[in-house]
Every structure is written in structure tokens, then in C-alpha cells.
Design a protein around this motif. Structure first.
Motif, short mmCIF file in Angstrom:
data_model
loop_
_atom_site.label_atom_id
_atom_site.label_comp_id
_atom_site.label_asym_id
_atom_site.label_seq_id
_atom_site.Cartn_x
_atom_site.Cartn_y
_atom_site.Cartn_z
N ASN A 31 0.89 -1.21 -0.09
CA ASN A 31 0.09 -0.08 0.06
C ASN A 31 0.96 1.41 0.22
N ALA A 32 2.01 1.26 -0.86
CA ALA A 32 2.83 2.47 -0.88
C ALA A 32 1.93 3.52 -1.52
N PRO A 33 1.94 4.86 -1.04
CA PRO A 33 1.42 5.95 -1.57
C PRO A 33 1.91 6.16 -3.01
N LEU A 34 1.17 6.24 -3.91
CA LEU A 34 1.54 6.26 -5.46
C LEU A 34 2.77 7.02 -5.82
N ASP A 35 2.86 8.34 -5.08
CA ASP A 35 3.94 9.32 -5.37
C ASP A 35 5.13 8.59 -4.85
N VAL A 36 5.09 8.03 -3.77
CA VAL A 36 6.53 7.27 -3.33
C VAL A 36 6.78 5.93 -4.08
N ALA A 37 5.78 5.51 -4.58
CA ALA A 37 5.98 4.06 -5.45
C ALA A 37 6.72 4.50 -6.78
N LEU A 38 6.00 5.43 -7.32
CA LEU A 38 6.69 5.85 -8.67
C LEU A 38 7.99 6.47 -8.40
N ALA A 39 8.36 7.31 -7.55
CA ALA A 39 9.45 7.87 -7.24
C ALA A 39 10.53 6.61 -7.04
N ALA A 40 10.20 5.73 -6.29
CA ALA A 40 11.17 4.42 -6.17
C ALA A 40 11.31 3.76 -7.37
N HIS A 41 10.38 3.73 -8.27
CA HIS A 41 10.54 2.91 -9.41
C HIS A 41 11.48 3.61 -10.60
N VAL A 42 11.29 4.74 -10.54
CA VAL A 42 12.08 5.67 -11.62
C VAL A 42 13.42 6.24 -10.91
N ASP A 61 -8.56 3.06 -11.18
CA ASP A 61 -9.01 4.20 -10.57
C ASP A 61 -7.97 5.25 -9.79
N ARG A 62 -6.60 5.02 -10.12
CA ARG A 62 -5.41 5.74 -9.62
C ARG A 62 -5.01 6.69 -10.91
N LEU A 63 -5.38 6.47 -12.20
CA LEU A 63 -5.08 6.94 -13.47
C LEU A 63 -5.11 8.60 -13.39
N ASP A 64 -5.94 9.18 -12.57
CA ASP A 64 -6.21 10.49 -12.56
C ASP A 64 -4.76 10.96 -11.69
N GLU A 65 -4.76 10.29 -10.83
CA GLU A 65 -3.49 10.53 -9.57
C GLU A 65 -2.20 10.43 -10.31
N LEU A 66 -2.01 9.42 -11.24
CA LEU A 66 -0.94 9.09 -11.85
C LEU A 66 -0.47 10.03 -12.60
N GLU A 67 -1.36 10.71 -13.47
CA GLU A 67 -1.20 11.57 -14.46
C GLU A 67 -0.15 12.51 -14.31
N PRO A 68 -0.44 13.68 -13.38
CA PRO A 68 0.58 14.70 -12.98
C PRO A 68 1.71 14.24 -12.53
N GLU A 88 -15.17 -4.62 -19.96
CA GLU A 88 -15.85 -3.37 -20.39
C GLU A 88 -15.09 -2.27 -20.27
N ALA A 89 -14.41 -2.28 -19.02
CA ALA A 89 -13.43 -1.20 -18.69
C ALA A 89 -12.11 -0.95 -19.21
N LEU A 90 -11.68 -1.98 -20.04
CA LEU A 90 -10.27 -2.13 -20.69
C LEU A 90 -10.19 -1.04 -21.65
N GLY A 91 -11.08 -0.73 -22.62
CA GLY A 91 -10.88 0.14 -23.80
C GLY A 91 -10.58 1.47 -23.22
N ASP A 92 -11.36 1.88 -22.13
CA ASP A 92 -11.14 3.33 -21.68
C ASP A 92 -9.99 3.48 -21.18
N ALA A 93 -9.58 2.37 -19.99
CA ALA A 93 -8.32 2.55 -19.30
C ALA A 93 -7.15 2.43 -20.19
N LEU A 94 -7.06 1.85 -21.36
CA LEU A 94 -5.86 1.49 -22.14
C LEU A 94 -5.83 3.09 -22.92
N SER A 95 -7.04 3.66 -23.28
CA SER A 95 -6.71 5.11 -23.93
C SER A 95 -6.32 6.11 -23.01
N ARG A 96 -6.80 5.97 -21.73
CA ARG A 96 -6.16 7.24 -20.82
C ARG A 96 -4.83 6.73 -20.37
N SER A 97 -4.45 5.62 -20.45
CA SER A 97 -2.94 5.59 -20.15
C SER A 97 -2.19 5.70 -21.20
#
Length: 302
Positions: A31-42, A61-68, A88-97
Motif C-alpha cells: 500500500n505504498a502511496p502512489l507518488d512514493v512508489a513511482l519515485a522509487a521505481h524511476v 482508479d488511480r490513473l487521474d492521480e498518476l497523470e500529473p 468492459e472497462a479495458l478500452g477506456d483504461a488503455l486510452s487514458r493510459s
């Protein structure tokens, strides 16, 4: 011939262990915060073991948080996969990503609703790819742990899509027993269907969690069980299922590690054609265990 000098800053990852561990840091129990997890990954230090890691995984459900958080990353620099709750949610998720310039799409993981009809599944997934303008990518479908399993595996075997097996979670009942997991492995291998595993594979060897008492599978046990399945299915070897069950239950650290180390390189690579990766919320833990077991050389090793 010039002697090859080990890079003192990088782990030496053998080919059959490359890209074995997907970075699922934001998922339970980490359950790492997304910003912390991303920073560690990169972070630059990640390059020391980058060949061991698969994509950075984020739920839809975290894509809006990931974008900035990705705005300042170089284009196509983040190898990434998204998890979605239904086909059914796959197409939109791929497009947003793909709308994020930093994303280099590795694929997606798709769960199934209780009313999903297996035979229509490939058509729905293929339609989602068309909707998102994606010509091809790795799509893993989470196989239900109920009487739909064989029908879902049959549908996937006749398609371009792969399977995902859940091997644990936050409750004891989310961990399949050795018999259930052996049947799932045999079902995939007999159909020549690649699969990944997710949740619960926190350690290399079968164990009992010291904090919660859960019986946890080991990812090296799973590796060896896949090898046994691949070796035995063509001949329908008698007792093959029992062999897989015993392999998944083996708690002898040294014996399991020795068996993995003894695999011929081509045979070990063949395992990865079936067992593509596993997701883990703490990628350093499996890396450190593999190093302690002598299966990966640490930085500076000669």
C-alpha cells in the motif's frame, strides 16, 4: 580475450529471472502511496536491478492521480501496466493510459464479473484494443477460482490473451491450496497458455507468514512446478499432479534453490514461456532472497 569485469553497481540477473517481478508497490499489503512508489521505481538506484523488474502496475482508479506525477518524465520512459475490474472497462483504461506521454504500455490485467460469459471474452477484449487504438499488447485475464476456470482457460487458449492466477491476498481464503494451484498450472500448461501470478508470493520458498499465520506459496516453488508440468504433460506422466503438489509444498530452502540452479538454461527459459512473471508489492525482498540463495550475484561479485 578480455576478462569481463562485473559492474560493481548492478546485480547480475540470469536470463531466466529477467523481468520476473512486476512492481505492484501500491497494492496490499504494501500500500505504498502512489507518488512514493513511482519515485522509487524511476529513481536512479533502480537501475542496479532493473533487469529483474517488470512494469509498474497501477489500478485504473488511480490513473487521474498518476497523470500529473508523470508529467516531468521523459516520453515513453515508464514501462507500465494497468489493472481493470471488467473487460468492459479495458478500452477506456488503455486510452487514458496512452494519453500520458511518459507511458510505454506493457499491458493490462483484467478481472471478470460474475456474469461474464467465457466464450465471449476474447471478442470483448479484442474490441477493447480496437477502441483504444492498440494493435497488440499483453492482456492477462484473472481466472476465477470457481467452476468457470476451465471454460475461461479454454476461451483464452483459443485467443491472443493470457491468464492470471491469484495466489494470495489479505485473507487466508484468498490463498489457493497446493492442489488447486497445481490444477491451475496444469490447466494452463496443457493448453500452452502463458500466465502470470499475483498476490501472496512475497517469498522465494513456501512458508508460513510469521505475522498472520497464512500459508504462502513460494515463487521458486511455482517456478519448479511449472517446469515439472512442462516436462510431464506431453507424456501424461503418472502422478504428475502429485508431483506438482509436493513441489509447491516444499519448504527446504536449499533443496529448492539447488533444483532451480541445476536447470539447464534452455529448460529454465522454457519455464518463462509459461510463467511470465509475478506481481509483488516489495520488489527488493524477492531480489534479496534470490541473492541470499545464490541464484543472483550481487553488485561487485566476481
Amino acid at each position: 580475450m578480455t576478462e569481463r569485469v562485473p559492474d560493481p553497481h548492478r546485480y547480475r540477473i540470469p536470463p531466466h529471472l529477467e523481468r520476473l517481478c512486476d512492481d505492484a508497490a501500491i497494492f496490499p499489503p504494501g500500500n505504498a502511496p502512489l507518488d512514493v512508489a513511482l519515485a522509487a521505481h524511476v529513481d536512479g538506484s533502480w537501475s542496479a536491478y532493473r533487469r529483474f523488474l517488470g512494469p509498474f502496475i497501477v489500478s485504473v482508479d488511480r490513473l487521474d492521480e498518476l497523470e500529473p506525477l508523470t508529467a516531468d518524465l521523459p516520453p515513453h520512459s515508464l514501462w507500465f501496466a494497468v489493472t481493470v475490474p471488467t473487460p468492459e472497462a479495458l478500452g477506456d483504461a488503455l486510452s487514458r493510459s496512452l494519453a500520458m506521454p511518459a507511458i510505454r504500455l506493457a499491458g493490462a490485467e483484467v478481472a471478470l464479473a460474475a456474469d461474464t460469459t467465457p466464450r465471449h471474452l476474447p471478442r470483448h477484449l479484442a474490441g477493447a484494443l480496437v477502441e483504444a487504438g492498440v494493435s497488440s499488447t499483453e492482456i492477462y485475464v484473472e481466472v476465477p477460482r470457481d467452476d468457470r476456470r476451465d471454460d475461461v482457460l479454454d476461451a483464452l487458449a483459443d485467443s491472443e490473451f493470457d491468464a492470471k492466477f491469484r495466489t494470495g491476498g489479505m485473507r487466508a481464503d484468498l490463498y489457493p491450496g497446493e492442489e488447486e494451484l497445481a490444477d491451475a498450472i496444469l490447466g494452463a500448461v496443457r493448453r500452452h497458455l502463458p500466465f502470470k501470478a499475483t498476490a501472496g508470493l512475497h517469498h522465494a520458498i513456501r512458508n508460513t507468514d510469521a505475522e498472520n499465520g497464512f500459508e504462502q506459496h513460494g515463487f521458486l516453488n511455482l517456478f519448479l512446478a511449472v517446469d515439472a508440468a512442462r516436462q510431464g504433460v506431453d507424456s501424461e506422466e503418472n502422478g504428475l499432479r502429485d508431483q506438482l503438489v509436493a513441489t509447491l509444498a516444499d519448504r527446504d530452502r536449499d533443496a529448492v534453490a539447488e533444483r532451480v540452479a541445476a536447470l539447464e538454461p534452455s529448460r529454465a527459459m522454457a519455464v518463462r514461456a509459461s510463467f511470465t512473471s509475478f506481481g509483488c508489492c516489495g520488489v527488493r525482498e524477492p531480489l534479496d532472497e534470490l541473492t541470499a540463495l545464490g541464484l543472483i550475484d550481487p553488485p561487485g561479485a566476481s
